[in-house]
Motif scaffolding. Structure first.
Motif, short mmCIF file in Angstrom:
data_model
loop_
_atom_site.label_atom_id
_atom_site.label_comp_id
_atom_site.label_asym_id
_atom_site.label_seq_id
_atom_site.Cartn_x
_atom_site.Cartn_y
_atom_site.Cartn_z
N GLY A 26 53.36 41.22 37.77
CA GLY A 26 53.70 40.65 39.06
C GLY A 26 52.51 40.52 39.99
N THR A 27 51.98 41.68 40.39
CA THR A 27 50.79 41.66 41.24
C THR A 27 49.70 42.41 40.52
N PRO A 28 48.59 41.87 40.28
CA PRO A 28 48.21 40.48 40.49
C PRO A 28 49.00 39.56 39.59
N ILE A 55 49.88 37.61 37.04
CA ILE A 55 49.38 37.28 35.71
C ILE A 55 50.52 36.72 34.87
N PHE A 65 43.17 35.74 32.99
CA PHE A 65 43.27 37.14 32.64
C PHE A 65 43.66 37.30 31.17
N TYR A 123 40.84 36.67 28.95
CA TYR A 123 39.92 37.81 28.85
C TYR A 123 40.51 38.90 27.96
N LEU A 178 34.36 38.98 33.48
CA LEU A 178 35.50 39.63 34.13
C LEU A 178 35.30 39.60 35.64
N ALA A 179 34.10 39.94 36.07
CA ALA A 179 33.83 39.92 37.51
C ALA A 179 34.09 38.53 38.07
N ILE A 208 37.79 37.82 38.30
CA ILE A 208 38.40 38.49 39.44
C ILE A 208 38.04 37.76 40.73
N PHE A 209 36.80 37.35 40.79
CA PHE A 209 36.38 36.66 42.00
C PHE A 209 37.21 35.38 42.22
N TYR A 218 40.13 34.85 41.14
CA TYR A 218 41.50 35.21 41.53
C TYR A 218 41.56 35.52 43.01
N ASN A 219 40.58 36.27 43.47
CA ASN A 219 40.61 36.64 44.88
C ASN A 219 40.51 35.41 45.78
N PHE A 257 45.69 33.32 38.39
CA PHE A 257 44.86 33.31 37.19
C PHE A 257 45.17 32.07 36.36
#
Lengths: 164, 513, 489, 103, 624
Positions: free
Chosen positions: B69-71, B73, B133, B136, B177-178, B181-182, B184-185, B190
C-alpha cells in the motif's frame, strides 16, 4: 555564612574526590568516596533536600559503600600494580575540555542572580517526598521494586557456588 | 487464468517443487523434473507468443495487482515486443541448460536445478516488471541463484568469481535503487507506465542536472551488468568459473538485463540526458568492442575468450541503443537475442569439451575435429554465427547496429566495424587451435563426438541461428514496434535539454531551450 | 486500595504487559524449587507462555491506548509496536536457550526470569514518555542484561563480557543522567511532552537552545551506547562475542529496539525543535556507524563478533531514518527494527546451531559445509544473511528501502548514497558466511554438530518466516508503523 | 545577600565531581575503584538534580535523585557480583587484565 | 523464372552430402555433388534461353530478409531476398557454373585417394565445393549490395574451409585463417561502403542505388567507390591485401583452380563492374583502382619470377592477372575487365588443374626444382597446359590475347604509363609461365616419384578448358555482349599497341627459353649477380614479415601485455581489488580501536561525548 559552608564542604568534596582518583589502594578510595558523599549530604541540606541528605548518608554512604568496602576486604584487594598503559594522555585533555566547556556553559546560562540560601526551599522533607512518591511518582516507585528484584536475582545467580 | 502470470510463476512453482524432491532420489528425479518443468514453461511462453499481437506497439497482457500500500507498489507486469523475445530466450535456454548439466552436475543436483529454475523466475520477472520497485526486486533476485550457481558448482576460483560477481552488480544496483526512490519521492508512484505518461504530458519534468544524475545512477547499474568497458572485469572471472549452465544463462540472458534496462528504462525516462551522454557512451561501447576483441585475441582459456567476446558483442548492443536510430535500436535488440543464442551455444560446446577433457585451456586441445566431427561442425557454425557471417543470426543484428551507428555518426561505424574484423581473428584462431591440427593423445582418448542428449541441446540453438539469420522478419516485426515507441518517447519526452560541455561530461549542465 | 489522583484502573490495564512479565518472572523463581527436579524445560515453556500472554496484553493495551499514570507512560501505536517487537525478541531468545542451557548445564529458572524482567524493562522503555520512566526501564533492562551476559559464570569470556558491558554501560548511563539533569534544570520537567512544550514556548523562561543541545549531546551518549552507534559502539563486539549466544541474540535486538524506541521518542518528540542542530550530528554518527560496522566486520573471523559489527552497521541504518526527522523516517526506523529483530536474532540462533558445548565453535570457518550437513538450518541462515545484505523479498531489504526512501524524502542525498554503498560493502562479509556454508566441504565443527533440536528449528523458522513476510507482504506492518509514527507531542 | 551562594557554584562543583568520576574511571586500574568512580559520577549528577530542584522550587529533582540512589544500590549489588565472578575466574582485579577479547 | 533454383541445387547438394555424406559411397557423393552443380548449370542455360535478350534486368523477389522501421519513415531499411539477372550476371553464371562443373568432375579424380587423417575428407570436400557454388551464385545473382555481400562473405567462408581442408596441417589452417581475416579487412571497407550507400541513397538495392547515383555529389560517390574498392582488394587480392592468396594454395588444387583463380577472386572485379554507375561518376576512385591494379599486377609478376613452387607461381600469376582486371575496370573498360575475368577463368583454371595433375602425377610434389621432362610422361597434361601457356602469354588468337589487349588498349587511353607497365608485366607473365613450363616439362626429370598420367575424369575437364583457353576469347566476345550493360566505350583501334604487347609476350617466352632451356646455368648466375633484388622477390618483398612486424605482433603483444595484463588485470581489476583491499585496510585500522581494554573504550566514549558537546554546544551543529 552559606558561602563559607558551601566552600568548606565543596572543598572537602573535591579534595576527597581527587583522593578517590589518585589513591592506588581501593580502600583509601572507598573511604574518600564516603567523604565526598558526606560532604554532598551537607550541601543537600543547604539546598533544602532534607530527605535526600538523609538518604545520602544512610543509603549511599552507609549501605552501598559498606558493600564496597566489604567486597574489597573479601577479595583482599591490594594496591594496584602499575602495568598496562596509562590513559592520562588521551584522557586528561579530554577531561579538561569537558570540564572547561561545562563550566563555561554553567557560567553563561546560570547568571549570578540566582542564589542559593539555606532555607530558601523547604519542600524537601520526607513528607513532601512521600506524597510525591505515592501520587505522581507511584509508577516509578513501584517499578523500582522490580529493579531491586532483578539486582537480587542477579547477585544470587552470579555469586552462587560452582555448578556441580 | 492469466497467461503472463502463469509464465512468470511456473518457474517459481517448479523451484518450490524441486526443493520438495526427496533427497534419496535426488539426482535423477530432480534433473528429470527440471527438464520437464522447464520444457513446460517454454511451451507456456510460446503461448505468450501465440497471443501476442505484433501489430501493436503498446504493452500487452497488462496485469496490475496492488502489492504494497504505502509506498504504492504494484505487482505490475506486461509484455512488449522486446521483452517477449527476451522471455522466450530465457525459457528457451533453460531446458538447454538442464540438458547440458545432465551428467555434469552430480553433486547437490537438487539444489542446482532448483537454483536454475529460480533464476529463470527472476529473469522472466526482470523483463516483465512494469513497476520500478518490482523491477529492482527481480533484478536482485536474479543475483542470488546465479551467485550460488557459480559459487557451488563452479571451478577452481569459483568463490572469488561469485563474490566478485555479486559485489560488482550490487555496487551498481544500489545506485539504481537510490534513483528509483528519488523518482518515487518525486512522483509518488513506482508505476512505469504512469511515470511515462506523466513525462509525456509534461506533468513530470526532470530538470537537467537532476536528470543527468538519475540517468547516470541507472546507467551505471545497467552498464555493470552489460558489462560495458571499463566495468566488465567481473564477467571473465564469472564465466570462467561458472558451470556450463551458469555461463549459458549468464551470457545468454543475464547480460541482457543490463541492455534491456538501458533500452526500456534509461531511454524513455531520461531522454535528454541519454542523448547528451550518448556520444560518450557510444565511445565506451566502441572501446569495449575493440578492447574486448583484442583481449579475447590473446586469451589462453576458452571460456575467458568467449567471455571477452561477450564484452565486445554487448558493446554492439549498447552502441545500437545509443545511436537513437531505428535500425540501431532494432539491431541492438536483435543482437541481444543473437548473443543469447550464439554465445549460449559457444558456452554450451565449451562446456561439452570441458566435460570430456576437463580443461578449458586452449593448449590442452588440438585436432578435436578429427575425433569429434559433429562437435566441431556445431562449433564451427556457432563460431561463424558469432563472427557475423551473413545467413547466420549475428549478421543481421550487427548490420543494423552498424547501419544505425553510421547514420548517427559515421566514424562510430568505422571504429565499430574494426570489431567485426577482430572477431574473425580471435574466433578462428581459437577454432584452429582447438579443433584443427594434430590430434593429441588425450584428446583422442577422451573426446568422443556428440551424444543424442547433447544433440538435443545444441540443435535447437543451431536451428535458431540459421532461422534468425535468414528470416529475421519473424523476430523483428514485433521488435520494431516497440523500438519505434521508445524512439518516439526519447524524442517526445524532452521538455528540457541536457547539454554536456565537450570537455568534461560530468561537469556543469547547461539548460538550453 | 490506595487511589492516587494520578491513577485509575485503566492505567493498570495499559500497564498489563509489564505486570504480566514481572509477575511471571517472580513466579518462575518461586516455582524453581518445585519444578526444577522434574523438567528444566518447564521454565522455558512457562516463559514462552508468559511472553505470549504479554504479547496479547500489549495488543489489548493498544485497544485501550492512551496516556497512563499521569503521562508517565503513553500506550500508543508506537509503544505497542516496540512492545511487540521486544516481546517477540524475547520469545525468539527463549527458543534457542532451551538447548543452549541444557548444553551448558546452566540454571534455567533464573535465566528465564531475568529474561522476562529485561523484556519488561524494555516494554516499559517503549511506552514511557517521561525521563524517569525511561531511566528506570533502561536500568531494569540493562541490569538484567548485564547478568544475562555473564550468565555462564565459569566462563571467562562470559565474565569479561558482563564486566565490560556493566562498567561501560554504567559509565554511559552516567552521561545520560547528566543530560537528564540538565534538561530538568533548564526546562523544569522530565516529561518529554512538557520538555518539548518548554523548548517551544516563547517566554522569558524559554531555555537556551545551546544548553538543550548540550543536554541532548549527553543523552545521545547514553542512548547511542545502548543502540551501539558510533562512536559509542565500541563495547558491542566484545560483549556480543563473550555473551552466551542466545543472550547475544537478545542483546543485539531487544535492548537495541527498546533503546531506539526511546531514542526516537526523545529526539523526535522532545528535541525536535532543535532538530536542525542535532541532525548533522546524527548524520555523522549514522555514517560513522555504518562505516565502522561494515568495514571492521570485513576482517572478523569470529562469527559472533562479525555479527556484532554488523549490528553496529544496522544501528547506523536506523540512525539514517532518525536523521530524516520525519514521520516516514520514524516509520522506517520502526519497520527496520522489526525486520532487523527477525533477521539478527535468527542469525544468532543459526550460530547457536553450531557452537556446541562451551561455545567452542565460533569461527566463521567452522561453518564450512553446513549447507551439506544441515541444509535446513543453512537455508534459513541464508535467508537471514540475504536479508542482512538487503536482498529483495526479505525484510532487511524492504526496511533499508524504506529508510533510504525517508532519507531521500528529507533530501539526505549523500547519506543515502553513502549508506547504499556501505550496504554493498557489507554484502562481502555476509557472503563469506554463505561461501563457507555452501562452497566448502564440511569441517570439524559441522561434523560434530548435533541434529537440529525442534526448539532451535522453531527458533530459526519463526524469524525466517517473519523476515520473508516482512519482505514480501510488508503492507500490514508498514501501515501500522506509518500510522503509529505520529508520536504524542 | 552576602551569604547566598550562586547556583552556578553548585553546578560547577557537580561538573568537577563528574569530571573527577570520569577521570577515576579512566586512570584507575582496580576494577572496584573504577566502579566507585561511577558512583562518584552518579553523585555528581545527583547534586545537579538537587540544585535544579532548588532552582525550580519543586521536588521532582529530589525524586530523581532518590531513584538514582536506588539504581546505584542495585547496580552496586550486581556490579560487585560480576566483579566477584571475574575475580574468581582470573584472580585479578586489574582492569587491564580483562582483555581477552579484542580486535 | 525460379532463379532461386540456381543456387539452391548446390545448396541441396551441400546439405545432403554434408549431413549424410559420411554414410554415402564415393560414387553417391559424386552423383549428388556434380549432379547438383550440373543441374544448376542447366538451369542457368534454361533461364538464359527463356529470358531472351536480357537488355534489362530480370528481378525476382522472394521474401523480406531484414526490415527496420516503417515504409516511408526515417531510415527505413528493407532488404529483400531478391535475385536479379542481366547480361553481366549471365556471363558470371556461365563462368561459375560451367567451370565449376568441370572442376567438380576433375575433383573426382584428384580427390580419389582422399581418405587421409581427417574424417571423411572426400564427402566433406564436395560438400564444401557445393557450398561454395551456392554462395558464389548468390553473390552473382543477388540484387542488392547486402545480398551480394552474403555471397561475398560466404565464398570467403568456403575459401577458408577449403584452404584449411587438410586441417591437421598447421600451415593449411593458418593459411585459411589468413584468407578469412584478410578478406574480412576488405569486407570492412565493403560494409562501410554499404552503410554509406544507405545513408545517401536510402537503399542497398542495385536498381535504386544506381538510379540515384548519377545525381549524387561526386565526393560521395568517390568515398563509396574507394570503400568498395577496399572490399574488392580483399577479395580479389590486390595490394595491400593480396597476401592471403599465395598462402591459399595450401588447399587442394581444384580449390585453387575454382576459387582462387576462376571465380571467387574475381568477385571484386564483378562487384566493381556491377557498380560502374558509381565509378563512372567518381573518376578519382577509378584512378585509384587502376593504379592499385597495375601496381599489383607488376609486383605480383615480379614475385612470380622467382618462385619455385608451381602453385605459388600460378598464385602470383593470379594476383597479377587480377591486377590486370582492375586496370581494366579502373580504366573504365568494364567489359574488358569482365572479358579478362572470363578468359582468365579458362586458362588459369586450366593452369591450376594442370598443375594439380602434375602434382597428382608426382604424388604431391610441388617444387619445380624436383620436376622436369614431364612432357613425355604425362603428355595430355602437358599439351593441355600448353594451351593455357599460350593463352596467358597473350599470343594471338588465343583467349588471353583478346582480353589483355582490350585492357591495355583502354589503359593506354587512360594513361600511357599504366599501359607501359602493363606491357612490361605482360612480358614478365609470359616469362614466368614459360619458366614454369620449361622447368616442369622440359629438360631432364629431377624427381624421385614415378609420374603417371591422370585418369580420364581429370584430363577430360582439362581438355575442355584447353579448348576454351584457346578459342574462348574468340567464341565469347564479351565486350560485344555487354555493350548494352556498360557505358559506351570509345572504340579505338591501335594495332601498334597490340603488336607491342604481343612482342612483350613473345620476348618473355624467348628469355625464359634462353635461361631455362638453352643456357641452364644462366638463371642461377643471374640470381647470384643480382642477389639483393633476387632475394627480395624470392622472399616476396618480405611483405608478410613486414605485416607481422608492424601489425600482427604489435596487436598481439599489445593486447596481451598492455590491454589484458595491463589494463584489465592491472588497472581495472587492480582498482577494484584495490578498493576491496583498501576497504579491508580501513577495517584493519578500525579493528585496532578494539583494544580489548575497558579503559580505552571508556576513553572513546568520553572522546565521543566531548566531540558531541563541542559540536552541538559550541558550533550549533556540524556544517551540513
Amino acid at each position: 555564612m552559606d558561602v563559607i559552608l558551601f566552600l568548606i564542604f565543596a572543598l572537602i568534596a573535591v579534595v576527597c574526590a581527587i583522593n578517590v582518583v589518585v589513591q592506588t589502594h581501593p580502600i583509601s578510595s572507598a573511604l574518600s568516596l564516603v567523604g565526598v558523599m558526606g560532604s554532598l549530604a551537607i550541601l543537600y541540606l543547604l539546598l533544602g533536600a532534607e530527605f535526600i541528605a538523609a538518604a545520602q548518608v544512610i543509603v549511599y554512604a552507609g549501605a552501598i559503600m559498606v558493600l564496597f568496602v566489604f567486597v574489597i576486604m573479601l577479595l583482599n584487594a591490594g594496591a594496584e600494580t602499575k602495568k598496562g598503559r596509562s590513559y592520562l594522555i588521551p584522557g586528561a585533555p579530554l577531561l579538561v575540555v569537558f570540564l572547561g566547556l561545562t563550566a563555561y556553559y554553567v557560567q553563561r546560562l546560570f547568571p549570578a542572580n540566582t542564589m542559593v540560601t539555606f532555607g530558601g526551599f523547604t519542600k524537601g522533607g520526607p513528607r513532601e517526598i512521600g506524597e510525591a512518591l505515592f501520587t505522581t511518582y507511584l509508577l516509578p516507585f513501584e517499578v523500582t521494586s522490580v529493579l531491586i528484584l532483578v539486582a537480587i536475582v542477579g547477585a544470587i545467580v552470579l555469586a552462587r557456588k560452582e555448578i556441580e | 487464468m492469466n497467461l503472463l502470470l502463469t509464465v512468470l510463476f511456473l518457474p517459481l512453482a517448479a523451484f518450490i517443487l524441486a526443493l520438495a524432491i526427496p533427497r534419496s532420489t535426488e539426482e535423477r528425479a530432480s534433473r528429470l523434473w527440471a527438464l520437464v518443468s522447464s520444457l513446460g514453461i517454454f511451451v507456456a511462453s510460446l503461448g505468450l507468443l501465440a497471443y501476442f499481437n505484433p501489430a501493436l506497439s503498446s504493452e500487452q497482457f497488462v496485469t496490475d495487482v496492488p502489492w504494497i500500500g504505502t509506498p504504492n507498489i504494484h505487482f505490475a507486469i506486461s509484455v512488449n515486443g522486446v521483452s517477449l523475445w527476451l522471455i522466450l530466450l530465457s525459457t528457451f535456454l533453460t531446458p538447454i541448460c538442464v540438458l547440458v548439466s545432465w551428467n555434469a552436475i552430480k553433486d547437490r543436483a537438487k539444489e542446482f536445478y532448483a537454483f536454475l529454475l529460480l533464476l529463470e523466475f527472476g529473469l522472466i520477472g526482470v523483463f516483465l516488471a512494469q513497476d520500478l520497485f518490482l523491477f529492482y526486486v527481480f533484478w536482485e533476485v536474479c543475483l542470488v541463484p546465479m551467485y550460488f550457481l557459480i559459487g557451488i558448482w563452479g571451478h577452481g576460483r569459483r568463490i572469488y568469481a561469485a563474490v566478485k560477481f555479486f559485489l560488482f552488480t550490487m555496487a551498481g544496483s544500489v545506485l539504481m535503487l537510490a534513483a528509483i526512490i528519488f523518482i518515487y519521492n518525486k512522483t509518488a508512484t513506482f508505476s512505469y507506465p504512469a511515470i511515462l505518461s506523466m513525462l509525456a504530458s509534461g506533468r513530470l519534468v526532470f530538470p537537467p542536472q537532476e536528470q543527468l544524475i538519475l540517468f547516470l545512477a541507472f546507467f551505471v547499474a545497467f552498464a555493470i551488468k552489460v558489462p560495458l568497458f571499463p566495468l566488465h572485469t567481473w564477467l571473465p572471472d564469472a564465466h570462467v568459473e561458472a558451470p556450463t549452465a551458469g555461463s549459458i544463462m549468464l551470457a545468454g540472458v543475464m547480460l541482457k538485463m543490463g541492455t534491456y534496462g538501458l533500452f526500456h528504462f534509461c531511454l524513455p525516462l531520461f531522454p535528454s540526458a541519454a542523448r547528451a551522454c550518448a556520444p560518450w557512451i557510444c565511445i565506451l561501447a566502441i572501446i569495449g568492442i575493440i578492447y574486448g576483441s583484442l583481449v579475447a585475441l590473446v586469451q589462453p582459456n576458452m571460456k575467458k575468450l568467449v567471455a571477452y567476446t561477450s564484452v565486445a558483442h554487448l558493446g554492439f548492443v549498447v552502441l545500437g541503443i545509443f545511436t537513437f536510430t531505428q535500425p540501431g535500436l532494432d539491431g541492438a535488440v536483435y543482437q541481444m537475442l543473437n548473443h543469447g543464442v550464439s554465445t549460449g551455444a559457444l558456452f554450451l560446446i565449451v562446456g561439452i569439451l570441458y566435460e570430456r577433457r576437463h580443461s578449458l585451456e586452449i593448449s590442452d586441445y588440438g585436432g578435436v575435429a578429427t575425433v569429434a566431427p559433429w562437435l566441431s561442425t556445431a562449433f564451427l557454425i556457432t563460431t561463424l554465427a558469432s563472427i557475423g557471417l551473413p545467413t547466420l543470426n549475428n549478421f543481421v543484428g550487427e548490420f543494423l547496429v552498424l547501419q544505425g551507428a553510421a547514420i548517427a555518426n559515421f566514424s562510430w561505424a568505422v571504429w565499430a566495424s574494426l570489431g567485426v574484423i577482430l572477431s574473425a581473428c580471435y574466433m578462428l584462431w581459437m577454432y584452429q587451435r582447438v579443433f584443427y591440427g594434430e590430434t593429441a593423445h588425450e584428446v583422442r582418448a577422451h573426446v568422443p563426438d556428440l551424444s543424442p542428449r547433447e544433440w538435443a541441446a545444441i540443435l535447437p540453438l543451431i536451428v535458431m541461428m540459421v532461422w534468425m539469420g535468414i528470416y529475421s522478419q519473424s523476430f523483428l516485426a514485433p521488435v520494431g514496434k516497440t523500438t519505434a515507441l521508445v524512439l518516439d518517447q526519447t524524442t517526445k519526452n524532452v521538455p528540457t535539454r541536457v547539454q554536456l560541455p565537450v570537455h568534461n561530461p560530468s561537469a556543469e549542465v547547461a539548460h538550453v531551450r | 486500595m490506595f487511589v492516587s489522583p494520578a491513577f485509575n484502573p485503566q492505567d493498570a490495564l495499559r500497564f498489563l504487559p509489564e505486570i504480566i512479565l514481572t509477575v511471571m518472572g517472580t513466579a518462575l523463581m518461586v516455582l524453581d524449587p518445585v519444578l526444577h527436579k522434574r523438567s528444566s524445560y518447564a521454565f522455558g515453556h512457562l516463559s514462552i507462555l508468559s511472553l505470549l500472554a504479554a504479547l496479547a496484553a500489549s495488543v489489548y493495551a493498544y485497544s485501550i491506548g492512551g496516556p497512563a499514570f499521569g503521562g508517565m507512560l503513553v500506550v500508543d501505536g508506537f509503544a505497542t509496536f516496540f512492545r511487540v517487537v521486544v516481546i517477540g525478541v524475547g520469545i525468539l531468545t527463549v527458543l534457542p536457550s532451551y538447548r543452549f542451557l541444557s548444553q551448558q548445564h546452566a540454571e534455567t529458572s533464573e535465566f528465564h526470569a531475568l529474561l522476562l524482567f529485561s523484556v519488561a524493562g524494555q516494554c516499559l522503555m517503549a511506552a514511557s514518555n517521561d525521563l524517569i520512566m525511561v531511566f528506570i526501564g533502561l536500568e531494569i533492562s540493562s541490569i538484567a542484561s548485564y547478568i544475562l551476559a555473564g550468565y555462564l559464570r565459569d566462563d571467562k569470556r562470559c565474565n569479561e563480557s558482563a564486566l565490560k558491558y556493566f562498567l561501560l554501560g554504567s559509565f554511559a548511563t552516567g552521561f545520560f543522567l547528566y543530560g537528564v539533569a540538565i534538561i530538568y534544570g533548564v526546562t523544569g520537567s522530565v516529561n518529554l511532552t512538557l520538555v518539548r512544550a518548554s523548548i517551544l514556548s516563547h517566554t522569558p523562561q524559554t531555555p537556551d537552545p545551546t544548553f538543550i543541545a548540550v543536554a541532548a549531546a549527553l543523552m545521545f551518549v547514553g542512548l547511542a551506547f545502548k543502540v551501539s552507534a558510533a562512536p559509542f559502539q565500541i563495547w558491542a563486539p566484545d560483549v556480543y562475542q563473550g555473551a552466551p549466544t542466545p543472550v547475544s541474540a537478545f542483546l543485539s535486538a531487544g535492548p537495541k529496539a527498546a533503546a531506539f524506541a526511546i531514542f526516537l521518542r526523545i529526539f523526535v518528540v522532545a528535541f525536535e525543535p532543535i532538530g536542525s542542530r542535532w541532525e548533522p550530528l546524527v548524520w555523522a554518527c549514522a555514517l560513522a556507524s555504518m562505516c565502522i560496522g561494515n568495514f571492521a566486520a570485513l576482517l572478523q573471523t569470529n562469527i559472533k563478533r562479525m555479527l556484532a559489527y554488523s549490528s553496529i552497521a544496522h544501528a547506523g541504518y536506523v540512525l539514517v531514518a532518525l536523521t530524516a526527522r520525519s514521520e516516514t523516517g520514524t516509520a522506517a526506523a520502526m519497520f527496520y527494527l522489526a525486520s532487523y529483530a527477525c533477521m539478527n536474532v535468527g542469525a544468532f540462533c543459526a550460530v547457536s546451531v553450531l557452537t556446541g558445548k562451551g561455545e567452542r565453535f565460533q569461527s566463521i570457518e567452522d561453518f564450512k559445509g553446513l549447507g551439506r550437513k544441515q541444509p535446513f538450518a543453512a537455508a534459513l541462515f541464508t535467508i537471514f544473511l540475504l536479508s542482512l545484505i538487503g536482498v529483495p523479498l526479505t525484510g532487511g531489504f524492504f526496511g533499508k528501502f524504506y529508510i533510504f526512501k525517508a532519507a531521500l524524502d528529507s533530501h539526505l542525498v549523500w547519506l543515502t548514497i553513502l549508506g547504499l554503498l556501505n550496504s554493498a560493502v557489507a554484502a562481502y562479509y555476509y557472503l563469506r558466511i554463505l561461501v563457507m556454508m555452501y562452497m566448502h566441504e564440511p569441517g570439524e565443527a559441522v561434523e560434530a554438530s548435533e541434529p537440529l533440536a525442534p526448539s532451535l528449528g522453531l527458533a530459526l523458522l519463526l524469524p525466517a518466516l517473519g523476515t520473508l513476510i516482512l519482505g514480501i507482504f510488508p503492507t500490514w506492518v508498514l501501515e501500522f508503523a506509518t500510522k503509529s509514527a505520529t508520536l504524542v507531542k | 545577600m552576602m551569604t547566598a551562594v550562586p547556583i552556578s557554584w553548585f553546578l560547577t562543583l557537580s561538573a568537577i565531581l563528574f569530571a573527577l568520576g570520569v577521570a577515576g574511571f579512566l586512570f584507575r586500574r582496580n576494577i572496584i575503584t573504577v566502579f566507585m568512580s561511577i558512583e562518584l559520577m552518579l553523585n555528581a549528577v545527583n547534586l545537579s538534580f538537587v540544585t535544579f530542584s532548588y532552582q525550580h522550587k519543586e521536588v521532582a529533582g529530589h525524586l530523581f535523585t532518590f531513584f538514582v540512589m536506588v539504581v546505584a544500590a542495585a547496580e552496586a549489588a550486581v556490579g560487585l557480583a560480576i566483579i566477584l565472578t571475574v575475580f574468581k575466574n582470573r584472580s585479578t582485579l586489574n582492569i587491564d587484565d580483562v582483555n581477552s577479547m579484542k580486535n | 523464372m525460379q532463379l532461386w533454383l540456381i543456387p539452391t541445387f548446390p545448396l541441396a547438394g551441400f546439405l545432403i552430402n554434408g549431413i549424410f555424406g559420411r554414410r554415402f559411397s564415393k560414387s553417391l557423393v559424386n552423383t549428388v555433388a556434380i549432379g547438383s552443380v550440373l543441374l544448376s548449370f542447366l538451369w542457368v542455360l534454361k533461364t538464359v534461353l527463356a529470358l531472351g535478350d536480357l537488355n534489362t534486368a530480370h528481378l525476382e523477389h522472394y521474401f523480406t530478409w531484414i526490415q527496420s522501421g516503417v515504409p516511408g519513415g526515417n531510415h527505413y531499411i528493407n532488404i529483400g531476398c531478391d535475385f536479379a539477372i542481366d547480361r553481366l550476371t549471365v556471363v558470371m553464371l556461365f563462368v561459375v557454373t560451367g567451370i565449376g562443373s568441370l572442376i567438380h568432375i576433375y575433383s573426382i579424380g584428384y580427390m580419389a585417394h582422399e581418405h587421409g587423417p581427417n574424417f571423411g575428407g572426400y564427402y566433406r570436400f564436395f560438400a564444401y565445393l557445393n557450398l561454395f557454388m551456392f554462395f558464389m551464385l548468390v553473390l552473382v545473382l543477388g540484387a542488392s549490395y547486402l545480398l551480394l555481400f552474403v555471397g561475398w562473405e560466404g565464398v570467403g567462408l568456403c575459401s577458408y574451409l577449403l584452404i584449411g581442408f587438410y586441417f591437421d596441417k598447421k600451415f593449411a589452417t593458418t593459411a585459411g585463417n589468413k584468407a578469412f581475416i584478410v578478406n574480412r579487412i576488405g569486407d570492412f571497407g565493403f560494409s562501410l561502403a554499404m552503410f554509406y550507400i544507405f545513408i545517401n541513397f536510402g537503399s542497398l538495392d542495385f536498381d535504386k542505388v544506381f538510379h540515384q547515383a548519377a545525381s549524387a555529389p561526386e565526393w560521395v560517390l568517390t568515398t563509396i567507390g574507394l570503400l568498395l574498392m577496399v572490399g574488392a582488394c580483399g577479395k580479389s587480392a590486390q595490394i595491400p591485401l593480396y597476401i592471403w592468396l599465395p598462402d591459399a594454395m595450401a588447399g587442394p588444387t581444384p580449390v585453387s583452380a575454382l576459387i582462387h583463380a576462376a571465380t571467387m577472386v574475381t568477385a571484386g572485379v564483378y562487384m566493381t563492374a556491377r557498380s560502374w554507375v558509381i565509378y563512372t561518376h567518381a573518376p578519382g576512385a577509378m584512378d585509384v583502382i587502376a593504379i592499385v591494379g597495375i601496381a599489383t599486377a607488376f609486383m605480383a609478376a615480379t614475385i612470380g619470377l622467382a618462385q619455385t613452387d608451381i602453385k605459388k607461381v600460378f598464385a602470383y600469376s593470379t594476383v597479377s592477372q587480377l591486377g590486370y582486371m582492375f586496370v581494366g575496370v579502373g580504366s573504365g573498360a568494364f567489359s574488358a575487365g569482365v572479358y579478362h575475368l572470363m578468359t582468365h577463368a579458362f586458362f588459369k583454371a586450366l593452369l591450376f588443374l594442370g598443375a594439380g595433375s602434375v602434382i597428382h602425377a608426382l604424388s604431391g610434389e610441388q617444387d619445380m626444382r624436383n620436376m622436369g621432362g614431364l612432357r613425355k610422361k604425362i603428355p595430355i597434361t602437358f599439351w593441355t597446359m600448353c594451351c593455357a601457356w599460350v593463352a596467358i602469354s597473350g599470343i594471338p588468337p588465343f583467349s588471353g590475347f583478346f582480353s589483355k589487349d582490350a585492357i591495355l588498349l583502354a589503359a593506354y587511353q587512360h594513361s600511357p604509363a599504366i599501359y607501359w607497365i602493363g606491357v612490361l608485366t605482360a612480358g614478365l607473365t609470359a616469362f614466368y609461365v614459360s619458366r614454369a613450363m620449361f622447368m616442369t616439362f622440359f629438360g631432364a626429370y629431377r624427381g624421385k616419384a614415378h609420374p603417371h598420367e591422370s585418369p580420364a575424369v581429370m584430363w577430360v575437364p582439362l581438355a575442355i578448358l584447353a579448348a576454351l583457353s584457346l578459342f574462348g576469347g574468340m567464341l565469347f566476345k564479351i565486350p560485344e555482349f555487354l555493350k548494352a550493360s556498360f557505358p559506351a566505350e570509345a572504340e579505338v583501334e591501335n594495332p601498334m599497341l597490340m603488336y607491342i604487347s604481343v612482342a612483350a609476350g613473345l620476348s618473355g617466352i624467348a628469355i625464359a627459353y634462353i635461361m631455362y632451356l638453352a643456357k641452364t646455368g644462366m638463371a642461377d648466375s643471374l640470381a647470384r649477380t643480382f642477389s639483393a633484388p633476387y632475394r627480395l622477390i624470392y622472399n616476396k618483398y618480405f611483405v608478410d614479415e613486414i605485416y607481422d612486424a608492424t601489425v600482427v605482433n604489435p596487436i598481439l603483444g599489445g593486447s596481451r601485455i598492455v590491454l589484458w595484463k595491463g589494463i584489465d588485470s592491472g588497472v581495472i581489476d587492480g582498482l577494484a581489488n584495490g578498493i576491496a583491499s583498501r576497504c579491508r585496510d580501513v577495517g584493519g585500522i578500525l579493528r585496532l580501536l578494539q583494544s580489548g581494554s575497558i579503559r580505552s573504550y571508556a576513553s572513546w566514549i568520553l572522546f565521543g561525548g566531548v566531540v558531541l558537546i563541542v559540536a552541538m554546544g559550541l558550533f550549533g551543529g556540524l556544517p551540513r
